[in-house]
Design a protein around this motif. Structure first.
Motif, PDB file in Angstrom:
ATOM      1  N   THR A 190       0.770  -0.757   0.038  1.00 28.81           N
ATOM      2  CA  THR A 190       0.134   0.111   0.134  1.00 28.81           C
ATOM      3  C   THR A 190       1.173   1.405  -0.096  1.00 28.81           C
ATOM      4  N   GLU A 191       2.104   1.075   0.346  1.00 23.64           N
ATOM      5  CA  GLU A 191       3.324   2.458   0.467  1.00 23.64           C
ATOM      6  C   GLU A 191       3.963   2.428  -0.534  1.00 23.64           C
ATOM      7  N   GLN A 192       4.140   3.849  -0.986  1.00 22.04           N
ATOM      8  CA  GLN A 192       5.180   4.063  -2.410  1.00 22.04           C
ATOM      9  C   GLN A 192       6.276   3.678  -1.892  1.00 22.04           C
ATOM     10  N   ARG A 193       7.039   2.907  -2.562  1.00 20.28           N
ATOM     11  CA  ARG A 193       8.247   3.528  -1.918  1.00 20.28           C
ATOM     12  C   ARG A 193       9.162   4.125  -3.523  1.00 20.28           C
ATOM     13  N   GLU A 194      10.586   4.849  -2.629  1.00 19.81           N
ATOM     14  CA  GLU A 194      11.397   5.054  -4.202  1.00 19.81           C
ATOM     15  C   GLU A 194      11.365   3.893  -4.770  1.00 19.81           C
ATOM     16  N   ALA A 195      11.826   3.676  -5.977  1.00 20.81           N
ATOM     17  CA  ALA A 195      12.112   2.492  -6.817  1.00 20.81           C
ATOM     18  C   ALA A 195      13.217   3.030  -8.229  1.00 20.81           C
ATOM     19  N   ASN A 196      13.729   2.330  -8.505  1.00 23.19           N
ATOM     20  CA  ASN A 196      15.010   2.972  -9.784  1.00 23.19           C
ATOM     21  C   ASN A 196      14.536   2.036 -10.996  1.00 23.19           C
ATOM     22  N   ILE A 197      13.279   2.271 -11.970  1.00 23.34           N
ATOM     23  CA  ILE A 197      11.992   2.407 -12.998  1.00 23.34           C
ATOM     24  C   ILE A 197      12.938   0.878 -13.391  1.00 23.34           C
ATOM     25  N   ASN A 198      14.323   1.812 -14.323  1.00 24.90           N
ATOM     26  CA  ASN A 198      14.836   0.813 -14.552  1.00 24.90           C
ATOM     27  C   ASN A 198      15.296  -0.878 -14.016  1.00 24.90           C
ATOM     28  N   GLU A 199      15.148  -0.605 -12.617  1.00 22.73           N
ATOM     29  CA  GLU A 199      15.785  -2.324 -12.126  1.00 22.73           C
ATOM     30  C   GLU A 199      14.237  -2.752 -11.676  1.00 22.73           C
ATOM     31  N   CYS A 200      13.052  -1.974 -11.896  1.00 21.23           N
ATOM     32  CA  CYS A 200      12.221  -2.935 -12.131  1.00 21.23           C
ATOM     33  C   CYS A 200      11.313  -3.355 -13.643  1.00 21.23           C
ATOM     34  N   LEU A 201      11.882  -3.107 -14.495  1.00 22.35           N
ATOM     35  CA  LEU A 201      11.948  -3.582 -15.779  1.00 22.35           C
ATOM     36  C   LEU A 201      12.717  -5.241 -15.581  1.00 22.35           C
ATOM     37  N   GLU A 202      13.797  -4.433 -15.665  1.00 22.01           N
ATOM     38  CA  GLU A 202      15.530  -6.177 -15.500  1.00 22.01           C
ATOM     39  C   GLU A 202      14.737  -7.086 -13.953  1.00 22.01           C
ATOM     40  N   THR A 203      13.864  -6.667 -13.551  1.00 17.96           N
ATOM     41  CA  THR A 203      13.073  -7.545 -12.609  1.00 17.96           C
ATOM     42  C   THR A 203      12.573  -8.457 -13.426  1.00 17.96           C
ATOM     43  N   THR A 204      11.190  -7.469 -13.758  1.00 19.05           N
ATOM     44  CA  THR A 204      10.166  -8.061 -14.974  1.00 19.05           C
ATOM     45  C   THR A 204      10.325  -8.881 -15.732  1.00 19.05           C
ATOM     46  N   LEU A 205      12.294  -8.443 -16.366  1.00 18.90           N
ATOM     47  CA  LEU A 205      12.439  -9.382 -17.737  1.00 18.90           C
ATOM     48  C   LEU A 205      12.972 -10.409 -17.025  1.00 18.90           C
ATOM     49  N   LYS A 206      13.255 -10.444 -16.139  1.00 19.32           N
ATOM     50  CA  LYS A 206      14.232 -11.482 -15.234  1.00 19.32           C
ATOM     51  C   LYS A 206      12.685 -12.874 -15.416  1.00 19.32           C
ATOM     52  N   ILE A 207      11.704 -12.821 -14.382  1.00 19.32           N
ATOM     53  CA  ILE A 207      10.382 -13.376 -14.053  1.00 19.32           C
ATOM     54  C   ILE A 207       9.810 -13.200 -15.567  1.00 19.32           C
ATOM     55  N   VAL A 208       9.664 -12.597 -16.810  1.00 17.41           N
ATOM     56  CA  VAL A 208       8.794 -13.500 -17.560  1.00 17.41           C
ATOM     57  C   VAL A 208       9.980 -13.286 -18.807  1.00 17.41           C
ATOM     58  N   TRP A 209      10.751 -13.734 -18.811  1.00 19.06           N
ATOM     59  CA  TRP A 209      12.487 -13.867 -19.309  1.00 19.06           C
ATOM     60  C   TRP A 209      12.025 -15.770 -20.152  1.00 19.06           C
ATOM     61  N   ASN A 210      11.716 -16.777 -19.132  1.00 16.32           N
ATOM     62  CA  ASN A 210      11.053 -17.659 -20.235  1.00 16.32           C
ATOM     63  C   ASN A 210       9.756 -17.523 -21.058  1.00 16.32           C
ATOM     64  N   GLU A 211       9.191 -16.502 -20.796  1.00 17.18           N
ATOM     65  CA  GLU A 211       7.796 -16.358 -21.754  1.00 17.18           C
ATOM     66  C   GLU A 211       8.564 -16.109 -22.712  1.00 17.18           C
ATOM     67  N   LEU A 212       9.576 -14.961 -23.299  1.00 20.87           N
ATOM     68  CA  LEU A 212       9.987 -14.169 -24.227  1.00 20.87           C
ATOM     69  C   LEU A 212      11.430 -15.207 -24.891  1.00 20.87           C
ATOM     70  N   LYS A 213      11.991 -15.690 -24.165  1.00 16.86           N
ATOM     71  CA  LYS A 213      13.222 -16.258 -24.267  1.00 16.86           C
ATOM     72  C   LYS A 213      13.396 -17.387 -25.621  1.00 16.86           C
ATOM     73  N   TYR A 214      12.326 -17.827 -26.337  1.00 15.59           N
ATOM     74  CA  TYR A 214      12.243 -18.865 -27.851  1.00 15.59           C
ATOM     75  C   TYR A 214      11.583 -17.732 -28.519  1.00 15.59           C
ATOM     76  N   LYS A 215      10.846 -16.163 -28.214  1.00 14.93           N
ATOM     77  CA  LYS A 215       9.830 -15.779 -29.423  1.00 14.93           C
ATOM     78  C   LYS A 215      10.868 -13.964 -30.138  1.00 14.93           C
ATOM     79  N   CYS A 216      11.469 -14.247 -28.992  1.00 13.25           N
ATOM     80  CA  CYS A 216      12.309 -12.862 -29.345  1.00 13.25           C
ATOM     81  C   CYS A 216      13.602 -12.149 -29.090  1.00 13.25           C
ATOM     82  N   GLN A 217      13.955 -11.633 -29.424  1.00 10.03           N
ATOM     83  CA  GLN A 217      15.266 -10.828 -28.601  1.00 10.03           C
ATOM     84  C   GLN A 217      14.882  -9.607 -27.925  1.00 10.03           C
ATOM     85  N   ILE A 218      15.168  -9.271 -26.605  1.00  8.46           N
ATOM     86  CA  ILE A 218      15.277  -7.455 -26.199  1.00  8.46           C
ATOM     87  C   ILE A 218      16.055  -6.696 -26.245  1.00  8.46           C
TER      88      ILE A 218
END
Lengths: 524, 185
Positions: A359-387
């Motif tokens: 519920t609380e907003q916290r300071e975050a680095n959007i680049n890191e957020c993108l990286e985290t997300t990429l790692k999580i979804v990597w399995n979905e992406l890795k056979y289909k596309c390049q990033i």
């Protein structure tokens, strides 16, 4: 002046005197009639306004007329609506009711002759009189009337909307004079009574109509209230369902992730497990070797036995390939450590990704957020596309990082799904003094111009039934709105789609609500 | 017939022929009322007719001519007695048309027992009217006199021609009226 002339004037004067006396008499009669009429009309108006019941009004009218005109008897015939015939009512006024019983009973128990006085008034609709009832062949109660000295009669119609609904009959003790001023008065009375009763009738029906209307309004109000309650219930049910859908969309996203994440985790777990098995085999080897050496220590006094044992040990080592084992041990431990590290990393990413309900907003680095997300979804992406990543250094953003991760995940997974062949997803970030811009661009099949305006609508999906809730992008929209940002989409069929997210570095105070977003917000 | 008519006849006889003639007429006719007429009361038509016919005999004037002059004599007096029927802006034609629709209606309200003739006017080209008169009294001569009186009152020239008459067996009398320009008289 001659005597003849004198006489002439005298005769003229006499005639004038007679004429004057006649005029005075006429005036007197007319005045009396007017007074009587006035009084009657006033009383009748007042009475009819006061009487609640129609019968009561007629009863009062009969009494009033009898009192005012000094008539001994008055009676009302009323229209029987079912037979459309006049019949004697219970409305009577009798000066001497005891003496009049016979007369009353006679009338009360007889049917009306249509040629009788009241019968004719009913059919003709106007006031009529009978100079002498005793000479009227259609008057059936001569004997009873004669007993109490009734001679003349006058009958007046009572009308409502020009329809005779009652006939009032008054009996007199002298012959009824046809040119009497009373006739005119009675005609006025009949007219006035009709008018008053008509008005009363209107008022009664108006009142009834008003009451019916009031009742209807009340009923409708109750109905409306019920419908309102129902609507409110439905609305709250809908909110609940929407909440559940939003939740289910989250669960679906997480489910989608789980498959990928499971794979990512399974792999290291697999080889760590396998390494552990090997390690436990190696452990058996070392335990056995240790056992041999313990025995060797105990055989220090028996050189012969010791030599045999040593040979056995050497043989054992050679057979088990101790050199390999020692080398392999390092490798296995290194690999396992690496595997566990990978699991640890994935779990950490998952943890940071899934801070959806923070519920609380916290300071975050959007680049890191993108990286985290990429790692999580990597399995979905890795056979289909390049990033392709084009990150610029970004200032920290106070935000719900977990929610923004969900935004990125949705957009990335959508992008990957939009690419049937091997494609490229280009992620770029930049910032200026007020905003952070995140652009996610794919070279997939694109969105048609007709569909484009709807993509942020709740429940809109082009995916086959069952494979998309249609809430993904509306939730994305809701989250961006909640961060007071903007999301824009450009797309061309066959060329690809670009989502541009603009997030303000500073959000205005009143809008930084901490409550989790709802579908309503998302659909605005 | 209403006493007002008898009153006006009394006035006419006295003005034109003197009280002596009136007294003589009464002596001759001996009406049931004794000749003491008052405007609000009603008297038999026959009394008036007898008095007119007696005057005719005495003066050697025709009864119709007498009745016609009586009509002419009555009109301005009616106008003085009942000014409410003579509205400003009325012309001879508008007044004539109001006789049946307004004047007689009001008369009947005041005297429900009164008998009024049917007098109907219809346009018949510019300045022309068709008039029909019907009454059980068959007093078309009185109607003619009233017409002339009305024309004089409105200072309008009027020429009339009787087309048919109840006295000749017609169901009603009818007249062609030609109204000349106002102030033509």
């Amino acid at each position: 002046m001659s005597e003849d002339t004198m006489l002439l004037f005298q005769r003229e004067l006499d005639r004038e005197k007679i004429a004057r006396a006649h005029a005075e008499q006429l005036l007197e009669e007319k005045s009396r009639a007017l007074y009587l009429a006035n009084q009657l009309l006033n009383r009748i108006t007042q009475m009819a306004a006061e009487a609640d019941e129609f019968d009561a009004a007629l009863q009062r009218a009969v009494e009033l007329i009898c009192y005012t005109a000094c008539w001994p008897a008055g009676h009302v015939y009323v229209l029987d609506e079912s037979t459309q015939k006049l019949s004697p009512s219970e409305i009577w006024h009798l000066r001497d009711s005891e003496r009049s019983t016979l007369f009353k009973n006679a009338i009360q128990h007889s049917t009306l002759d249509s040629e009788s006085l009241p019968g004719r008034v009913f059919t003709q609709g106007e006031l009529l009189w009978s100079k002498n009832l005793l000479n009227d062949p259609h008057f059936a109660h001569k004997a009873e009337a004669g007993l109490i000295g009734l001679i003349g009669a006058i009958a007046l119609p009572v009308k409502i909307e020009s329809r005779v609904i009652a006939v009032m009959v008054f009996y007199t003790e002298s012959e009824m004079s046809p040119n009497s001023a009373l006739v005119e008065t009675m005609a006025s009375v009949s007219e006035q009574l009709s008018r008053v009763l008509e008005r009363r009738d209107y008022q009664v029906s108006l009142k009834a109509a008003n009451e019916a209307l009031e009742l209807k309004v009340q009923e409708r109000t109750i109905e409306l209230r019920k419908v309102n309650q129902q609507l409110a219930a439905e609305l709250s049910e809908r909110h609940k369902l929407e909440g559940q859908l939003v939740q289910s969309e989250k669960m679906a996203s997480l489910g989608q992730l789980a498959a990928g994440v499971a794979h990512e985790i399974n792999n290291p777990i697999g080889f760590v497990m396998s390494n552990l098995c090997t390690l436990s085999e190696y452990l058996q080897f070392f335990k056995q070797l240790l056992g041999y050496y313990d025995t060797l220590d105990a055989l220090q006094d028996d050189a012969a036995q010791a030599a045999i044992l040593r040979a056995k040990i050497e043989k054992f080592k050679a057979e088990e390939d101790i050199g390999f084992i020692l080398e392999d041990l390092d490798a296995i431990l290194g690999e396992s450590k690496e595997g566990v590290e990978r699991i640890k990393e994935i779990v950490q990413n998952l943890k940071s990704f899934s801070r959806v309900d923070e519920t609380e907003q916290r300071e975050a680095n959007i680049n890191e957020c993108l990286e985290t997300t990429l790692k999580i979804v990597w399995n979905e992406l890795k056979y289909k596309c390049q990033i392709e990543k084009h990150y610029q250094t970004l200032p920290l953003l106070t935000c719900h990082a977990g929610q923004l991760n969900q935004v990125f995940m949705n957009l990335l997974v959508n992008a990957a799904q939009a690419m049937p062949e091997q494609g490229v997803i280009r992620i770029s970030t930049r910032a200026d003094a007020t905003f952070i811009y995140i652009e996610i661009q794919d070279n997939g099949r694109g969105i048609s111009p007709e569909t484009l305006p709807q993509i942020f609508d709740p429940f809109f999906t082009t995916k086959p039934v069952g494979s998309g809730t249609g809430l993904g992008l509306s939730i994305v929209y809701g989250i961006i709105q909640k961060h007071q940002g903007d999301i824009d989409v450009k797309s061309e069929l066959g060329q690809g789609t670009t989502f541009l997210i603009k997030l303000p570095l500073v959000q205005s105070a009143e809008k930084t609500a901490h409550s989790p977003y709802t579908l309503q917000e998302a659909s605005q | 017939m209403k006493g007002i008519v008898f009153d006006l006849y009394h006035q006419l006889v006295c003005e034109k022929f003197g009280l002596k003639t009136w007294d003589a007429l009464l002596n001759k006719v001996c009406p049931a009322s004794g000749g003491a007429y008052t405007s609000g009361a009603s008297y038999p038509d026959s009394e008036l007719l007898a008095l007119v016919s007696a005057l005719g005999q005495q003066t050697k004037l025709g009864v119709d001519a007498l009745i016609r002059s009586f009509g002419e004599f009555m009109f301005p007096r009616f106008a003085r007695l009942y000014p409410e029927f003579f509205k400003p802006g009325y012309t001879l034609a508008t007044f004539l048309k109001s006789v049946e629709t307004i004047v007689h209606v009001e008369v009947l309200k005041l005297y429900p027992d009164a008998y009024v003739p049917k007098m109907h006017f219809e346009d018949d080209g510019p300045g022309r009217l068709m008039m029909t008169y019907q009454s059980r009294r068959k007093l078309c001569a009185l109607a003619e006199g009233l017409l002339l009186g009305a024309a004089r009152y409105y200072k309008t020239g009027l020429v009339y021609k009787q087309i048919q008459c109840m006295h000749q067996g017609a169901s009603h009398c009818s007249y062609q009226l030609q109204i000349l320009e106002e102030n033509h008289v």
